[in-house]
Write a protein that holds these residues in place. Structure first.
Motif, PDB file in Angstrom:
ATOM      1  N   ARG A   1       0.850  -1.198   0.000  1.00 31.28           N
ATOM      2  CA  ARG A   1       0.000   0.000   0.000  1.00 31.28           C
ATOM      3  C   ARG A   1       0.884   1.247   0.000  1.00 31.28           C
ATOM      4  N   GLY A   2       1.971   1.208   0.769  1.00 30.39           N
ATOM      5  CA  GLY A   2       2.912   2.322   0.764  1.00 30.39           C
ATOM      6  C   GLY A   2       3.563   2.514  -0.597  1.00 30.39           C
ATOM      7  N   ILE A   3       3.895   1.419  -1.281  1.00 29.43           N
ATOM      8  CA  ILE A   3       4.475   1.500  -2.618  1.00 29.43           C
ATOM      9  C   ILE A   3       3.476   2.162  -3.575  1.00 29.43           C
ATOM     10  N   ALA A   4       2.219   1.723  -3.512  1.00 28.59           N
ATOM     11  CA  ALA A   4       1.186   2.292  -4.392  1.00 28.59           C
ATOM     12  C   ALA A   4       0.997   3.782  -4.119  1.00 28.59           C
TER      13      ALA A   4
ATOM     14  N   ASP B   1      -8.572  -3.736  -7.199  1.00 31.30           N
ATOM     15  CA  ASP B   1      -8.627  -2.372  -7.726  1.00 31.30           C
ATOM     16  C   ASP B   1      -7.723  -2.176  -8.938  1.00 31.30           C
ATOM     17  N   GLY B   2      -6.977  -3.198  -9.336  1.00 32.29           N
ATOM     18  CA  GLY B   2      -6.122  -3.084 -10.505  1.00 32.29           C
ATOM     19  C   GLY B   2      -4.784  -2.423 -10.234  1.00 32.29           C
TER      20      GLY B   2
ATOM     21  N   PRO C   1      -7.294 -11.038 -10.296  1.00 35.99           N
ATOM     22  CA  PRO C   1      -8.614 -10.709  -9.727  1.00 35.99           C
ATOM     23  C   PRO C   1      -9.683 -11.743 -10.054  1.00 35.99           C
ATOM     24  N   TYR C   2      -9.430 -12.607 -11.026  1.00 39.76           N
ATOM     25  CA  TYR C   2     -10.444 -13.545 -11.496  1.00 39.76           C
ATOM     26  C   TYR C   2     -10.331 -14.937 -10.887  1.00 39.76           C
TER      27      TYR C   2
END
Length: 345
Positions: free
Chosen positions: A259-262, A290-291, A334-335
């Motif tokens: 999350r920090g990287i994003a 969320d892609g 995601p699938y």
């Protein structure tokens, strides 16, 4: 079948299979005149008796194990949940666990904790710790005290540990290189490889596998190494420094803090060309949906813990000896998200 002839009395096998003792004797000695279906009945009966014997051997057995980990809280939480979900399936044996986990251990304190376990006793230690000589020495002291150690998700291979359970980390790194090479194609974006440092063998093995495979696939691809600590705040700061003024970059996150990287990419206005991560933590599942993350390399942590329990029971003579093998990584998109997000590190 001949090698199994004397495991159980012929009468017991015949009663379990529902056939005559003479038929069992012919099957055990490979004599003709028995229908194939009857042979299968006798073989199945012996397998069932094996299971029953194992259950009797485990009945009433109690095992106290210690879980000692240096890891981000997100992974220690996953481990606790996975172990607690797995323990009922180990019945009739009863397992209880004591947890000593921290996001950062001071090495002397971690060594002191392992030495305390050696003194007070335990049926086994599940250990996630750095691969450094002091840890290997502490594992040796545990082994000499009769306490088996199983390294979990990252190994200390030169120690006297009983076994390693977890992912085949070098193969996982090579898989990440293959995926990023396919995702990027002719795109010449560099790849950030983000680790938690050099002390954890599992992360080092992933990076070695990644670099070796990428060199074979695309030797001109630029790789930028970033060392963090697996925590979001640190990862955000350290990735932000690298992204200053960047255009388009791919990511292989070995050590977490995704999350920090994003957030660092979003703040820098930098396009992430592809993002390969590890662990089906709640954050990673959300980022995958969320892609933001492209794929997650996953393996079943519950299977690791089940294998570790079998190895410990084998060590104590409650089951036949069991030697775990490293697990293969599954590529999750995601699938094809598993129904429950209990992953492996």
């Amino acid at each position: 079948m001949v090698g199994m002839a004397h495991r159980f009395p012929v009468r017991e096998i015949a009663r379990q299979a529902g056939v005559s003792e003479a038929t069992v004797d012919r099957v055990l000695h490979g004599r003709p005149g028995v229908r194939p279906g009857t042979v299968l009945q006798v073989e199945q009966a012996i397998a069932e008796l094996d299971v029953q014997r194992g259950q009797l051997r485990l009945s009433g057995r109690q095992f106290m194990i210690d879980v000692v980990m240096e890891t981000p809280q997100r992974f220690s939480t996953l481990t606790r949940r996975a172990l607690e979900a797995e323990l009922p399936g180990l019945r009739p044996a009863v397992f209880r666990a004591r947890y000593r986990v921290a996001e950062r251990w001071r090495l002397p304190e971690l060594i002191a904790e392992l030495d305390r376990i050696a003194r007070r006793g335990s049926h086994g230690v599940l250990l996630k710790a750095p691969d450094v000589p002091e840890i290997a020495d502490a594992i040796g002291r545990l082994a000499r005290a009769g306490v088996p150690v199983i390294t979990l998700v990252t190994d200390v291979p030169t120690s006297l540990r009983l076994a390693y359970v977890g992912m085949d980390n070098r193969a996982a790194g090579a898989t990440a290189a293959y995926l990023l090479n396919r995702f990027l194609g002719a795109d010449r974006a560099p790849v950030l490889v983000i680790t938690s440092g050099d002390d954890f063998r599992g992360e080092s093995e992933r990076e070695i596998g990644f670099r070796q495979a990428l060199t074979g696939l695309d030797p001109e691809r630029k790789v930028i190494a970033v060392t963090s600590d697996g925590l979001d705040a640190t990862s955000r700061l350290r990735v932000a420094r690298v992204l200053d003024g960047c255009a388009r970059t791919a990511v292989y996150s070995i050590g977490g803090g995704n999350r920090g990287i994003a957030e660092a990419f979003a703040a820098a206005g930098c396009d992430c060309a592809a993002f390969v991560a590890h662990d089906l933590t709640p954050d990673n599942v959300e980022l995958l949906r969320d892609g933001v993350i492209t794929v997650v390399l996953h393996h079943e942590l519950r299977a690791d813990l089940r294998s570790a329990a079998r190895a410990l029971m084998g060590f104590h003579g409650a089951l036949p000896e069991h030697r775990p093998r490293p697990a293969a990584a599954t590529v999750v998109t995601p699938y094809n998200l598993p129904g429950e997000s209990v992953g492996g590190h």
